[in-house]
Design a protein around this motif. Sequence first.
Motif, PDB file in Angstrom:
ATOM      1  N   UNK A 161      16.677  16.250  13.542  1.00  0.00           N
ATOM      2  CA  UNK A 161      17.136  15.651  12.296  1.00  0.00           C
ATOM      3  C   UNK A 161      16.270  14.517  11.798  1.00  0.00           C
ATOM      4  N   UNK A 162      15.444  13.935  12.681  1.00  0.00           N
ATOM      5  CA  UNK A 162      14.603  12.821  12.261  1.00  0.00           C
ATOM      6  C   UNK A 162      13.520  13.239  11.278  1.00  0.00           C
ATOM      7  N   UNK A 163      13.181  14.539  11.238  1.00  0.00           N
ATOM      8  CA  UNK A 163      12.150  14.958  10.277  1.00  0.00           C
ATOM      9  C   UNK A 163      12.658  14.831   8.848  1.00  0.00           C
ATOM     10  N   UNK A 164      13.975  14.857   8.657  1.00  0.00           N
ATOM     11  CA  UNK A 164      14.538  14.668   7.320  1.00  0.00           C
ATOM     12  C   UNK A 164      14.267  13.244   6.845  1.00  0.00           C
ATOM     13  N   UNK A 165      14.421  12.270   7.751  1.00  0.00           N
ATOM     14  CA  UNK A 165      14.114  10.885   7.388  1.00  0.00           C
ATOM     15  C   UNK A 165      12.622  10.704   7.121  1.00  0.00           C
ATOM     16  N   UNK A 166      11.789  11.426   7.867  1.00  0.00           N
ATOM     17  CA  UNK A 166      10.351  11.260   7.734  1.00  0.00           C
ATOM     18  C   UNK A 166       9.804  11.902   6.466  1.00  0.00           C
ATOM     19  N   UNK A 167      10.432  12.974   6.009  1.00  0.00           N
ATOM     20  CA  UNK A 167       9.906  13.705   4.853  1.00  0.00           C
ATOM     21  C   UNK A 167       9.908  12.808   3.615  1.00  0.00           C
ATOM     22  N   UNK A 168       8.746  12.582   2.998  1.00  0.00           N
ATOM     23  CA  UNK A 168       8.696  11.664   1.851  1.00  0.00           C
ATOM     24  C   UNK A 168       9.104  12.316   0.535  1.00  0.00           C
ATOM     25  N   UNK A 169       9.367  13.610   0.569  1.00  0.00           N
ATOM     26  CA  UNK A 169       9.824  14.325  -0.629  1.00  0.00           C
ATOM     27  C   UNK A 169      11.098  15.068  -0.260  1.00  0.00           C
ATOM     28  N   UNK A 211       8.228  10.028  -3.114  1.00  0.00           N
ATOM     29  CA  UNK A 211       7.427  10.581  -4.207  1.00  0.00           C
ATOM     30  C   UNK A 211       7.964  10.102  -5.551  1.00  0.00           C
ATOM     31  N   UNK A 212       9.274  10.100  -5.678  1.00  0.00           N
ATOM     32  CA  UNK A 212       9.915   9.639  -6.910  1.00  0.00           C
ATOM     33  C   UNK A 212       9.564   8.172  -7.171  1.00  0.00           C
ATOM     34  N   UNK A 213       9.710   7.353  -6.133  1.00  0.00           N
ATOM     35  CA  UNK A 213       9.453   5.920  -6.286  1.00  0.00           C
ATOM     36  C   UNK A 213       7.986   5.640  -6.587  1.00  0.00           C
ATOM     37  N   UNK A 214       7.096   6.306  -5.857  1.00  0.00           N
ATOM     38  CA  UNK A 214       5.679   6.000  -6.014  1.00  0.00           C
ATOM     39  C   UNK A 214       5.102   6.619  -7.285  1.00  0.00           C
ATOM     40  N   UNK A 253       0.846  -1.185   0.000  1.00  0.00           N
ATOM     41  CA  UNK A 253       0.000   0.000   0.000  1.00  0.00           C
ATOM     42  C   UNK A 253       0.888   1.245   0.000  1.00  0.00           C
ATOM     43  N   UNK A 254       0.819   2.072  -1.027  1.00  0.00           N
ATOM     44  CA  UNK A 254       1.620   3.306  -1.024  1.00  0.00           C
ATOM     45  C   UNK A 254       1.060   4.289  -0.006  1.00  0.00           C
ATOM     46  N   UNK A 255       1.916   5.161   0.510  1.00  0.00           N
ATOM     47  CA  UNK A 255       1.468   6.172   1.461  1.00  0.00           C
ATOM     48  C   UNK A 255       2.487   7.296   1.543  1.00  0.00           C
ATOM     49  N   UNK A 256       2.022   8.480   1.905  1.00  0.00           N
ATOM     50  CA  UNK A 256       2.913   9.605   2.180  1.00  0.00           C
ATOM     51  C   UNK A 256       2.702  10.133   3.601  1.00  0.00           C
ATOM     52  N   UNK A 257       1.458  10.324   3.995  1.00  0.00           N
ATOM     53  CA  UNK A 257       1.218  10.919   5.313  1.00  0.00           C
ATOM     54  C   UNK A 257       1.259   9.880   6.424  1.00  0.00           C
ATOM     55  N   UNK A 258       0.901   8.645   6.124  1.00  0.00           N
ATOM     56  CA  UNK A 258       0.818   7.630   7.173  1.00  0.00           C
ATOM     57  C   UNK A 258       2.210   7.196   7.630  1.00  0.00           C
ATOM     58  N   UNK A 259       2.384   7.076   8.955  1.00  0.00           N
ATOM     59  CA  UNK A 259       3.611   6.539   9.537  1.00  0.00           C
ATOM     60  C   UNK A 259       3.229   5.784  10.801  1.00  0.00           C
ATOM     61  N   UNK A 260       3.836   4.618  10.987  1.00  0.00           N
ATOM     62  CA  UNK A 260       3.434   3.724  12.064  1.00  0.00           C
ATOM     63  C   UNK A 260       3.577   4.344  13.448  1.00  0.00           C
TER      64      UNK A 260
END
Length: 708
Positions: free
Chosen positions: A201-209, A119-122, A32-39
């Motif tokens: 710095x963790x927001x950089x990992x979380x950002x999907x774009x 975003x690139x991958x999806x 399932x693709x997603x951008x906003x959802x995170x566990x």
Amino acid sequence: MPTRKLIVDGKEIEADDSVTLLQACEQAGAEIPRFCYHERLSVAGNCRMCLVEWVGAPKPQASCALQVRDIFPNKDGTPAKINTTSPYARKAREGVMEFLLINHPLDCPICDQGGECDLQDQAMGYGRAAFHRFNENKRAVEDKYMGPLIKTIMTRCIQCTRCVRFATEVAGVPDLGATGRGEDMEITTYLEKAFASELSGNVVDLCPVGALTSKPYAFNARPWELRKTESIDVMDAQGSNIRVDARGSQVMRVLPRLNEDVNEEWISDKARHACDGLSRQRLDRPYVRVNGKLKPATWAEAFAAIAAKISETSPDKMAAVVGDLSAAEEIKALKDLMGALSVTNLDCRQDGAKLGGPRQTYLFNTGIAGVEAADAILLVGANPRWDAPVLNARIRKTWLATGPAIANIGPAVDLTYPVMQLGDDLSVLEAIANGSHAFAKTLKDAARPMIILGAGTVARADGAAILKLAARIAGDTGMIGPKGTPAEGGWNGFNILHTAASRVGALDLGFVPGAGGRDVAAIVDGAQKGAIDFIYLLGADEFDVAHLGRAFVVYQGSHGDAGAHHADVVLPGAAYTEKDGLYVNFEGRVQQAGRAVFPPGEAREDWAIIRALSDVLGRRLPYDNRETLRAAIIKDAPHFAKIGEAPVHADTKPATWSNIGQAGALDSQKLGQTFAGYYQTNPIARSSETMARCAKEIGQGVVQMAAE
């Protein structure tokens, strides 16, 4: 727990009622693709990329925002059918992707997220192959200032709000938010100030774009150019699991690795961004002091100078101190060498901590993951937000989930969750120990209470007395005993929060004063009085090395910090990214760091330097490779064989804890901070330009570079 049957892509599954439809579909093997959802974040449901077909429903369903309990069976009682790859679901996702790309600048060739961009991958996997149908002007958004660590290109932002939710929910610093509505919506820090969190710095990992990228890493490398090495962080004592990415001989960046029991998927900003200090102020060849000045020398000359001094010095006038970043291998090698020389003046507690004895008396016995089971927490001179930021996030997570009672004895600081401030006077601790304070009843009534002693608390002159009181509180309030009953047998809520990565491993290996031996304070005092003539510093920079009198000092380490500046012989060692090493975190878990690059110049792995020196001294150590050295470590401390395993604290009998610490009067001095500045606590961090900028812009300490 109640379950419900679903048919996902023709496959019948039984899913927990409380999980999301997205999670249930993934359990069935669907992607399932997603951008906003995170566990680990709350559900926002605003990107709509996770749309699936619920057969019979009037429109596609956002699978992240639906729980399984919301999916009712068909009218005939058969399980609901969910299709994730049907033409209907694919068309819905293609439409969402088309909308997402309407305003996206499509600057992949110059974007640091290239090769790692969701975003690139999806877009490749779920986008439309046809040319887009939007011919209006794209919107443009001004970039925002978020501090020295986060670079922003906000035109790329798709408003998934992951960064906002992380800041509010995990970091506990509501600096990020959204302004405006619709096309005018922008993610910002409101007042254009730095994102003031040790976890930013963790927001950089979380950002999907590519809207949020690493500012220190900007335009430095592409991900496919990098060698990736799994390792362990040493910037604090939590032992966060990391991945070191290197190109050639240079460490380019550090990223987190998933470990649910230790750091989940977060790391601190110091762990992530202090890596630029690995290439500055490095020791890359031996030095010997001649006529008051350090001069370059060969290894043979350096060893000869050490051997000459040792030959004329009696063992009682020799000492060795282990620093905060040392791995178990070099600690064991130095201990064996000093033992062969009959030296008993050994210590690993640069801060003077009154710790030692049985292993459970100096560990974070609850365990990092065990914090989530606690229902009452007493902090004594501890500031987890600075001492161990990822642990602090775990405490905040516990507070959000179950709301445990949390009290603090020490300076009032913002821990990102509410605490009962009990003052900074140790008389409060005495009152709790005597049962006369209200919080003593809170601890007794709790099912799983715990106490956390800060490293600075047990390093005071009255540290042993504080330790005694804390152990007494633990025994009297049920922190140690059958309450809670984890699988290992019994709850243990007595915790020491170390800040030095090497401390627990050194204590495990017994690098403490032998019979009649001196601790660090006594070694310094002896050096000033002429009772100590030879001192071996293994990366030890965090005590007053400027007051070692006329003692002959050997400094072995990776950076030209305080220890090297006051040394008579300097031996260049390896940093933590340049060697395979074992580290033990504050909960007692043994973990293995991996070598990502080789040491610079003539620098060598630390245990190998000590092994070579032992040959010159005529006290040859009985190991020629790392395997035999680790076998020797395991012989001394068998738990070193259990790499990655959580320690089992079987001895939870209160009587065992009655001899911890030492009875004595408490000082009138109030409890203070563990250290002055979070960003510059070791030679690597002090050599880092990025950490210096953080200290200056975000605060928490005096800005200094190494050896100032």
